[in-house]
Design a protein around this motif. Structure first.
Motif, PDB file in Angstrom:
ATOM      1  N   THR A   8       0.739  -1.323  -0.153  1.00  0.00           N
ATOM      2  CA  THR A   8      -0.058   0.135  -0.026  1.00  0.00           C
ATOM      3  C   THR A   8       0.763   1.282  -0.071  1.00  0.00           C
ATOM      4  O   THR A   8       1.780   1.243   0.722  1.00  0.00           O
ATOM      5  N   THR A  10       2.646   4.392   0.644  1.00  0.00           N
ATOM      6  CA  THR A  10       3.004   5.285   1.793  1.00  0.00           C
ATOM      7  C   THR A  10       2.962   6.780   1.390  1.00  0.00           C
ATOM      8  O   THR A  10       2.988   7.684   2.357  1.00  0.00           O
ATOM      9  N   ASP A  49      -5.861   4.151  -3.549  1.00  0.00           N
ATOM     10  CA  ASP A  49      -5.455   3.196  -2.910  1.00  0.00           C
ATOM     11  C   ASP A  49      -5.320   3.909  -1.385  1.00  0.00           C
ATOM     12  O   ASP A  49      -5.750   3.341  -0.418  1.00  0.00           O
ATOM     13  N   ARG A  50      -4.640   5.231  -1.230  1.00  0.00           N
ATOM     14  CA  ARG A  50      -4.605   5.802  -0.077  1.00  0.00           C
ATOM     15  C   ARG A  50      -5.938   6.230   0.434  1.00  0.00           C
ATOM     16  O   ARG A  50      -6.071   6.707   1.731  1.00  0.00           O
ATOM     17  N   GLN A  52      -9.092   4.852   0.404  1.00  0.00           N
ATOM     18  CA  GLN A  52     -10.104   3.876   0.468  1.00  0.00           C
ATOM     19  C   GLN A  52     -10.407   3.630   1.885  1.00  0.00           C
ATOM     20  O   GLN A  52      -9.624   3.784   2.917  1.00  0.00           O
ATOM     21  N   ARG A  56     -10.730  -2.686   0.635  1.00  0.00           N
ATOM     22  CA  ARG A  56      -9.110  -2.811   0.627  1.00  0.00           C
ATOM     23  C   ARG A  56      -8.578  -3.597  -0.630  1.00  0.00           C
ATOM     24  O   ARG A  56      -9.257  -4.576  -0.849  1.00  0.00           O
ATOM     25  N   THR A  57      -7.884  -2.976  -1.383  1.00  0.00           N
ATOM     26  CA  THR A  57      -7.357  -3.592  -2.397  1.00  0.00           C
ATOM     27  C   THR A  57      -6.047  -4.206  -2.151  1.00  0.00           C
ATOM     28  O   THR A  57      -5.117  -3.336  -1.843  1.00  0.00           O
ATOM     29  N   GLY A  82       4.832   0.452  -3.213  1.00  0.00           N
ATOM     30  CA  GLY A  82       3.499   1.131  -3.896  1.00  0.00           C
ATOM     31  C   GLY A  82       4.057   2.610  -4.354  1.00  0.00           C
ATOM     32  O   GLY A  82       3.418   3.177  -5.155  1.00  0.00           O
ATOM     33  N   SER A 101      -5.745  -7.441  -9.228  1.00  0.00           N
ATOM     34  CA  SER A 101      -5.905  -6.350  -8.305  1.00  0.00           C
ATOM     35  C   SER A 101      -7.192  -7.109  -7.565  1.00  0.00           C
ATOM     36  O   SER A 101      -8.172  -7.419  -8.298  1.00  0.00           O
TER      37      SER A 101
END
Length: 373
Positions: A8, A10, A49-50, A52, A56-57, A82, A101
């Protein structure tokens, strides 16, 4: 072939792994659609992604060759960063030939998951190891009902029990059949070229208004105004429960005002602008809505939810809302090439409205499903 997981992000800058993930997706979209105007950028992938909170992916890459990292994911796979912010080791590009994904809902249907699997042409051997790794993760997460959406050309080879819309085989659908997936629903992906035919728009709008009676439209851009939040929660819930599914995952929704407010804020933070037009009864109640999404950096506009509550149908409110939303779009974001939307093969009513507005079929979509132990 090595299967690796992407961590994920950062930070806000996408890593080489994210760039490769998007390149593989782009390759597959262009193969069916002929263009990449609907593909989210690597930067937008990181933002999504940040931000969500209801999903959760998990992203996987199929890599040919070695991976220079000692980090491992919770599922035991080599872990690639990521984002590049503050990352040195393992940030170099790897020779990726496929991706998955995995989307896990955190609010409803906690026994289900959505998977998106792609491989470069000539590297179809990546499908099986990607699916095997995906299946291991799904079992670890207790997800047994699996859905994969796949783009298809129109054809005569594949047909779902729920509609007469048929699709052509693809290299991916052949793998899905071999893996035990079943085609449970087909959809039409259609596009409306912009700018719209103003004469046709005015004619359709005037006709809808003449039948609307005690209804009018209200519109907004961005977050939902406070006075409309409770009504919109009811409409969004009804949309998800009313939407044709034709599969093993039963409709379930846990929506409330707090979730709506959070979603509106995160949508804005990501860089997506929502244009919403609702139908309002003379009592003040919102009884229908339609939504367009404009994604930062993306040429295409997406037509998402459209719903009219059952007790208020028959007044051409769907057409009334859509014509008004198209006017709002022309004011706010002129110059876009097209709007893209999707209609289930059995949803004749909504397709009829879209067709009169000028939407034309562009490609097909298959909903593939499987239950795993």
């Amino acid at each position: 072939m090595i299967i690796a997981q992407i961590a994920t992000p950062t930070g806000t800058t996408p890593s080489p792994a994210i760039h490769q993930l998007v390149e593989i997706i782009t390759h597959n979209v262009v193969e069916i659609d002929g263009d990449a105007q609907t593909v989210t950028s690597p930067e937008m992938f990181v933002r999504k992604d940040r931000n969500q909170f209801t999903w959760r992916t998990i992203h996987l890459l199929a890599v040919e060759g070695d991976i220079d990292t000692e980090d491992q994911s919770p599922y035991g796979y080599p872990l690639l960063p990521g984002s590049v912010d503050g990352v040195d080791a393992g940030s170099a590009a790897v020779p990726a030939v496929g991706m998955t994904s995995i989307s896990l809902s955190l609010r409803e249907n906690l026994d289900s998951a959505y998977v998106d699997i792609n491989a470069l042409t000539g590297h179809e051997d990546a499908y099986l190891p990607l699916w095997e790794a995906t299946r291991e993760i799904l079992r670890a997460e207790g997800r047994t009902k699996v859905t994969a959406y796949a783009d298809h050309p129109f054809g005569d080879e594949l047909r779902a029990p729920s509609s007469d819309l048929s699709l052509a085989q693809t290299r991916f659908s052949r793998f899905l059949l071999e893996a035990g997936f079943e085609l449970t629903q087909t959809e039409t992906c259609s596009r409306l070229a912009l700018p719209v035919d103003e004469e046709n728009l005015e004619r359709l709008s005037a006709d809808a208004a003449a039948h609307a009676g005690d209804y009018r439209t209200v519109s907004w851009v961005g977050p939902t105004p406070a006075e409309y939040r409770s009504d919109l929660v009811a409409l969004v819930s009804a949309f998800h429960l009313d939407m044709p599914s034709a599969g093993i995952v039963e409709a379930e929704i846990n929506y409330d005002v707090e979730r709506l407010v959070t979603a509106d804020q995160r949508t804005a933070d990501i860089g997506i602008t929502a244009i919403v037009t609702a139908a309002q009864h003379s009592s003040g109640q919102l009884v229908g809505y339609t939504r367009l999404n404009i994604e930062e950096g993306l040429p295409a506009v997406f037509q998402d939810d459209t719903l009219v509550l059952r007790d208020h149908r028959g007044h051409r409110l769907g057409m009334l809302m859509k014509t008004e939303n198209l006017r709002r779009l022309a004011e706010i974001a002129p110059g876009r090439p097209f709007i893209q939307t999707w209609n289930a093969g059995e949803n004749d009513m909504m397709w009829s409205i879209n067709e009169r507005l000028g939407f034309r079929p562009h490609s097909g979509v298959g909903q593939w499903q499987i239950e795993i132990a």
